[in-house]
Design an enzyme around this catalytic site. Structure first.
Site, PDB file in Angstrom:
ATOM      1  N   SER A 174       0.847  -1.188   0.000  1.00 50.84           N
ATOM      2  CA  SER A 174       0.000   0.000   0.000  1.00 50.84           C
ATOM      3  C   SER A 174       0.877   1.231   0.000  1.00 50.84           C
ATOM      4  CB  SER A 174      -0.876   0.013   1.246  1.00 50.84           C
ATOM      5  OG  SER A 174      -0.054   0.273   2.364  1.00 50.84           O
ATOM      6  N   LYS A 175       0.220   2.349  -0.171  1.00 53.29           N
ATOM      7  CA  LYS A 175       0.952   3.611  -0.203  1.00 53.29           C
ATOM      8  C   LYS A 175       1.779   3.783   1.059  1.00 53.29           C
ATOM      9  CE  LYS A 175      -2.236   6.168  -2.729  1.00 53.29           C
ATOM     10  NZ  LYS A 175      -3.378   6.993  -2.489  1.00 53.29           N
ATOM     11  N   ARG A 176       1.244   3.266   2.144  1.00 46.06           N
ATOM     12  CA  ARG A 176       1.956   3.427   3.409  1.00 46.06           C
ATOM     13  C   ARG A 176       3.303   2.719   3.395  1.00 46.06           C
ATOM     14  NH1 ARG A 176      -1.545   0.870   7.160  1.00 46.06           N
ATOM     15  NH2 ARG A 176       0.135   0.988   8.670  1.00 46.06           N
TER      16      ARG A 176
END
Ligand code: GLU
Length: 489
Positions: free
Chosen positions: A262-264
């Protein structure tokens, strides 16, 4: 009934039609792109149509510029859609926010059919439904309203939503997913979710069904987060009397055993990979393999080859792990295949961004083509051209080298005298000169070549051998650096 968006007759031949339905919420995540890729490959493999639909009903998550990103990603990735917002073949509009009246029309129709009902409950009442765990399952309160009561409230202008009317009592809704097999959910585990919000916008729960039906989608390919809501969506198809599509849900792409990509967790989006010098065809090739494997286990394939080999039995039910090192390797393979000119053209921004100035990058590009995995490796490979003043003799003592300093010093001395009168400053002649110098001094050629390569660059890992480095640096700079290194040992 030729009006766009009209309900299709179910006798229409079921030509294979798949869709990619991204929401414009930011960059194109690799997992989303893979969904689009599979939908594209499945359609093309079966001679069908691939449709792009923009799902922008969630205004709160809308990100400016995200729609443009979707288009540019698909273009770069080579996923050419047959229909979409700019290619209306009569099933449009292909942007959900432009379809608002349709959702209302179909929601009202569904109310008539008994598959949905108006709900006027206010926030306080909904809050009061919370059980001891805070779960607020709607209790069908408004289903009891008579038609007259509903009409009166509507006439009064009371705010309302339209909810799905899940059958009560025993029973379940089942379907057969092409990847996951049989999926069943009991009615008791479903909720009368909102289909049409009070602002007239549909929720995903409703829009996906209405749109997939009206757009004639025969195969719905999407992320497995929708696997267990699909029985609920199927009840909507049933209530409308529409033919259900076939489903293929795709397992997530993970960063590691426990974390979703994910972007995280770093740059898991297409644009970032492109900016780092991955080639679109390498990204597409790599992500195709995240969850799918051709029968012959081939890894490097063009899009056309992947379409040819694509089959649903090769799709894995288990999550796949994104292995950036493997994508780098694959990208390196694609770089090697580029023509020299193409590599130079694509690499130019990275050469220009490096610290090295005034060198013949075209020549250097020839050396680097087989030596970088991604284009953004270029600056670190050529920065030595500009940065040299820190040369430190200890580099010869590094465990990877272990060159005796006396030998190093001698090798440099021999090289200086061999090169000083050389006029033909080309890789080939330089190489022969180093070899001849080694022989004349009873040294191994490797000794001289290693020592010189490092003396010229100040680095253990260099984009080429001693003669190649010397050619790029030119005579004056080569001698200057050799003399400098000599003075430091
Ligand atoms: N807009 C949804 C998403 O981006 C698409 C889901 C679907 O393909 O039905 O997750």
């Amino acid at each position: 009934m030729s009006r766009p968006g009209a309900i299709m007759s179910d006798n229409v031949t079921r030509r294979v039609r798949t869709r990619f339905a991204p929401s414009p919420t930011g960059f194109m995540h690799i997992g989303n792109l893979r969904t689009g890729l599979y939908a594209y490959m499945f359609a093309k493999k079966n001679g069908g149509d691939f449709i792009l639909r923009i799902e922008d009903t969630d205004q709160e998550r809308y990100v400016e510029g995200a729609v443009e990103k979707i288009y540019s990603t698909l273009v770069k990735a080579g996923l050419d859609y047959d229909e979409g917002p700019d290619k209306d073949k009569g099933f449009g509009p292909y942007v959900q926010s432009e379809r608002k009246p349709l959702y209302k029309e179909y929601a009202e129709k569904l109310v008539e059919l008994g598959g949905a009902y108006y709900c006027f409950c206010d926030k306080e009442r909904l809050e009061s439904l919370a059980d001891e765990n805070g779960v607020k399952k709607y209790d069908k309160h408004c289903l009891q309203l008579s038609r007259e009561e509903v009409d009166a409230k509507l006439a009064e202008g009371k705010p309302y939503v339209i909810r799905q009317n899940i059958p009560q009592g025993e029973g379940e809704s089942s379907y057969n997913d092409l990847v996951f097999g049989d999926v069943s959910v009991a009615y008791a585990d479903m909720e009368d979710t909102i289909l049409l919000k009070s602002d007239g916008m549909p929720t995903y729960n409703f829009a996906n069904v209405v749109d997939d039906h009206l757009m004639g989608i025969t195969y719905v390919i999407r992320g497995s987060e929708y696997l267990s809501s699909t029985p609920k969506y199927n009840l909507l198809y049933d209530s409308f009397g529409w033919e259900r599509p076939v489903y293929m849900h795709l397992s997530p792409i993970m960063k590691d055993a426990t974390r979703k990509l994910s972007k995280r967790f770093g740059d898991a989006n297409f644009e970032d990979f492109i900016a780092r010098g991955f080639l679109p065809q390498a990204i597409i090739n790599y992500i195709a393999l995240l969850g799918w494997c051709p029968k012959d286990n081939r890894e490097k394939m063009t899009l056309a080859e992947m379409i040819e080999a694509f089959s649903t039995d090769g799709i894995s039910i288990s999550a796949s792990i994104f292995d950036e090192m493997k994508m780098r390797w694959l990208n390196g393979e694609y770089l090697k295949e580029l023509s020299d000119d193409e590599f130079y053209r694509l690499g130019k921004p990275y050469f220009d961004a490096s610290k090295a100035k005034g060198y013949d990058f075209k020549k250097i590009a020839l050396l680097l083509k087989t030596r970088v995995d991604i284009l953004s490796d270029i600056p670190s490979k050529v920065d030595f051209l500009a940065e040299y003043s820190e040369f430190d003799q200890n580099i010869y003592l590094h465990q990877k080298m272990k060159v005796d300093l006396e030998v190093a010093k001698k090798s440099i001395e021999i090289s200086i005298s061999a090169l000083e009168n050389l006029t033909d400053w080309t890789n080939q002649v330089l190489f022969e000169t180093f070899v001849a110098a080694a022989e004349a001094n009873a040294m191994k050629k490797g000794q001289i070549l290693w020592v010189v390569r490092i003396a010229l660059t100040g680095q253990l890992v260099t984009p080429g051998g001693a003669s190649e480095m010397a050619e790029i640096l030119g005579k004056a700079e080569t001698l200057k650096r050799l003399k400098f290194a000599f003075s430091r040992i």
